[in-house]
Design an enzyme around this catalytic site. Structure first.
Site, short mmCIF file in Angstrom:
data_model
loop_
_atom_site.label_atom_id
_atom_site.label_comp_id
_atom_site.label_asym_id
_atom_site.label_seq_id
_atom_site.Cartn_x
_atom_site.Cartn_y
_atom_site.Cartn_z
N GLU A 197 0.89 -1.18 0.00
CA GLU A 197 0.00 0.00 0.00
C GLU A 197 0.91 1.21 0.00
O GLU A 197 1.68 1.40 0.93
CB GLU A 197 -0.91 -0.04 1.23
CG GLU A 197 -2.22 0.74 1.04
CD GLU A 197 -2.06 2.22 1.20
OE1 GLU A 197 -1.68 2.90 0.21
OE2 GLU A 197 -2.30 2.72 2.29
N CYS A 223 -2.73 8.44 3.87
CA CYS A 223 -2.71 8.18 2.42
C CYS A 223 -4.09 8.43 1.81
O CYS A 223 -4.20 8.64 0.61
CB CYS A 223 -2.23 6.76 2.15
SG CYS A 223 -3.11 5.49 3.06
#
Length: 517
Positions: free
Chosen positions: A287, A321
Site C-alpha cells: 500500500e 494516504c
C-alpha cells in the site's frame, strides 16, 4: 462465537473517559525515555547502537531509546522465524484466532494507554488516537473470524466427484517481513502482523523508525496473550542496513509493506529478484499512498462538502494516504465552497495534542516538516495562497498551519505529487465530466469522494472514478474494518483491501489433496 461489530469510539464528553485518558498520558510521560530492545526468538537484546524516538509535539522530549539491529541480528531473526514456522504452521486455525481474540481483549482493556502513546509518539489528537486503537482491535477481531471461516469453507469450494475424496486447505506461506507505516503505527502494524500470524506464518516485524515504541508495546500484548517465542520477532533498524537484507533474503516468503511510493516500488523490485537458494516466488502486499480528490458538483450540499473537505484534508495534519489534497469544484459553486472551506480552516486550532482543544497537532518529524514547507513554497508559485503557509512554534515542535491554495492547475506539482501534510489545492471544473477527468489524472488511485444530489452523476462516478475506495456525500478518510475494505489502484499499491474478506488469501496458499476410493 460472538458476532463481530466495529469497536465503538470513546465518548470523551464523558468526564470519566476524558480523565482516564489524561491519567494514561501522564503515565506514558513518566515511562518515556526507556531503552527498548530487539526481541528475537523471545530473547531481549540491547544493542550499543540506538536511535531516539521523539515526541513531535515537543521535539526536545525523548519517547524512547531504541536498539538498532544489524545484519547479523537480522539473520538471527530470520532463522528464528523460519524455525518457529515449522511448529506454528501446525497450530489449528481456531487456536491461532484465539490468540488474536485474547490480544484484542487486552488492548480493549488498555485502550487509553495505547491512545496516550499514539498521542506522544505519533502526534495524534485524542480522537485520531482513539480511532487508531479501535481499528487495531477491529483488525484482530475481524481477521480471527475470517481465518476460522476460511478453514471451514474451503471444502465447500469444490465440486463433488464420484469415487474420490477431495480436500482443499488454506495453508500458510512461511516467513513474512512486515514493514508498517508511522502514520497508523498501531492499527496498520497490528493488521499486517496479526493477519500474518493468524494465517499460520511467522514474522520479522521491522517497525517504522519514528514510532517503534508503540510497536514494542503491542509486541508485549502478543506475549501476554500467549504467543510462542519466535512467532513475531521485533527488529527495529535502518532500511539501509537491514531493510534490503530482509527483503532479498532467501527465506523470505512475502513482504507486507505500507509506506511511500518510492520505497514501495524499490521493495517490489527487490522482491521480484530470486536470491541464491530461494525456492519460491515472493509475494508482495503493498500500500503505497495516494493523491486523493473530493469532487463537488453544482447541486451538492455545499456546507456538507466544505466540512468534508476540511476534515479529510487536515485531520492528523493531512498525514493519511487517504487524505484529501485536491478539491475539484464545479465552476458554478467554486467560490462558495472555497470561501467556506477557508472559513472552517481558519477556525482550526493547532498545537500540542495533549491540549484537547487543538484540532490538529504536529507533523511527524523534521524530514516531513522540511518536505512539506518546500511544497508550500512551490504552491505559492502555482496557486493563490488563501490561508496558512506558516510554521508556528518552530522551537517547540513540528507544527505547520493547515494550508489552502486556490486556482491551481490540475497538472501543477501540488496537484500531482503526494505531500503527506496539511496542504490542500483547489481547482475549478467546467462540468461533471471534466471533474472526473481531473480526478483521474494522477498516477495514484486510492480514495476519492463525490458530493452531489444527482443520481446519474453518482452512477457515472461509480463507473469512471478510478479509485479503490470511493465515497459519496461523505469525507474520503475514515475506512472501517469490515465495512470499507481498504486499498487502491495504480501506484497506490496492490489493492490489498485490508479489513476485507479477501485479505487473508494473500497470506495463504491453497493445497488440494485427492484420494481415490
Amino acid at each position: 462465537m460472538i458476532p463481530y461489530g466495529p469497536e465503538p469510539f470513546t465518548d470523551f464528553s464523558n468526564l470519566k473517559e476524558a480523565q482516564a485518558l489524561d491519567a494514561a498520558i501522564a503515565q506514558a510521560r513518566q515511562e518515556s525515555g526507556a531503552n527498548i530492545p530487539l526481541v528475537i526468538g523471545g530473547e531481549r537484546i540491547m544493542t550499543e547502537k540506538k536511535t531516539k524516538s521523539i515526541n513531535p509535539s515537543r521535539k526536545a522530549e525523548i519517547v524512547g531509546h531504541i536498539s538498532k539491529a544489524d545484519q547479523a541480528q537480522a539473520e538471527q531473526a530470520m532463522q528464528s522465524a523460519y524455525a518457529t514456522f515449522k511448529t506454528w504452521s501446525k497450530v489449528p486455525p481456531e487456536s491461532r484466532a484465539g490468540l488474536l481474540f485474547k490480544a484484542a481483549a487486552i488492548l480493549r482493556r488498555r485502550k487509553h494507554e495505547f491512545s496516550a502513546w499514539l498521542m506522544i509518539e505519533a502526534g495524534k489528537t485524542r480522537g485520531e488516537a482513539d480511532a487508531d486503537t479501535a481499528e487495531a482491535i477491529d483488525f484482530m477481531e475481524y481477521y480471527g473470524r475470517q481465518m476460522i471461516n476460511m478453514a471451514k469453507r474451503s471444502n465447500d469450494l469444490l465440486v463433488p466427484y464420484p469415487s474420490e475424496v477431495n480436500r482443499l486447505e488454506y495453508i500458510p506461506l512461511g516467513v513474512g517481513i512486515v514493514i508498517p507505516p508511522w502514520n497508523f503505527p498501531l492499527a496498520i502494524m497490528v493488521g499486517m502482523t496479526t493477519a500474518s500470524i493468524v494465517a499460520g506464518n511467522t514474522v520479522v516485524l521491522k517497525p517504522a523508525s519514528t514510532t517503534p515504541v508503540i510497536a514494542y508495546k503491542f509486541f508485549e500484548i502478543l506475549e501476554d496473550a500467549g504467543m510462542p517465542a519466535g512467532v513475531v520477532n521485533y527488529l527495529p533498524g535502518s532500511g539501509a542496513e537491514i531493510g534490503d537484507f530482509l527483503v532479498t533474503h532467501k527465506l523470505t516468503r512475502y513482504i507486507a509493506f505500507t509506506g511511500s511510493r518510492d520505497v514501495g516500488l524499490r521493495i517490489h523490485e527487490l522482491s521480484a529478484k530470486v536470491s541464491d537458494g530461494q525456492m519460491w516466488l515472493k509475494r508482495y502486499i503493498g500500500e503505497m499512498g495516494g493523491k486523493d480528490s473530493i469532487i463537488v458538483d453544482k447541486d451538492a450540499d455545499l456546507e456538507a462538502a466544505a466540512q468534508g473537505i476540511v476534515a479529510s484534508a487536515f485531520g492528523f495534519s493531512g498525514q493519511k494516504c487517504s487524505a484529501c489534497s485536491r478539491a475539484i469544484i464545479h465552476k458554478d459553486v467554486y467560490d462558495q465552497v472555497l470561501t467556506r472551506a477557508v472559513e472552517l480552516t481558519n477556525q482550526l486550532k493547532i498545537g500540542d495534542v495533549t491540549d484537547h482543544s487543538n484540532f490538529t497537532g504536529p507533523v511527524v518529524d523534521e524530514f516531513a516538516y522540511n518536505k512539506i514547507l518546500e511544497f508550500i513554497e512551490i504552491g505559492k508559485g502555482e496557486g493563490r495562497l488563501m490561508t496558512g503557509g506558516n510554521a508556528p512554534m518552530a522551537d517547540l515542535g513540528y507544527y505547520i498551519e493547515p494550508t489552502i491554495f486556490a486556482d491551481v492547475d490540475p497538472q501543477a506539482r501540488i496537484m500531482q505529487e503526494e505531500i503527506f501534510g496539511p496542504v490542500l489545492a483547489f481547482t475549478k471544473a467546467n462540468e461533471f465530466g471534466h471533474a472526473l477527468e481531473i480526478a483521474n489524472n494522477t498516477e495514484y488511485g486510492l480514495t476519492g469522494s463525490v458530493y452531489t444530489r444527482n443520481r446519474m452523476h453518482i452512477e457515472r462516478a461509480r463507473e469512471e472514478f478510478h479509485v479503490g475506495n470511493l465515497y459519496f456525500n461523505r469525507k474520503c478518510t475514515g475506512a472501517i474494518v469490515g465495512v470499507h475494505p481498504f486499498g487502491g489502484f495504480n501506484m497506490s499499491g496492490t489493492d490489498s483491501k485490508a479489513g476485507g474478506p479477501d485479505y487473508l488469501l494473500q497470506f495463504t496458499q491453497l493445497k488440494l489433496s485427492s484420494e481415490k476410493l
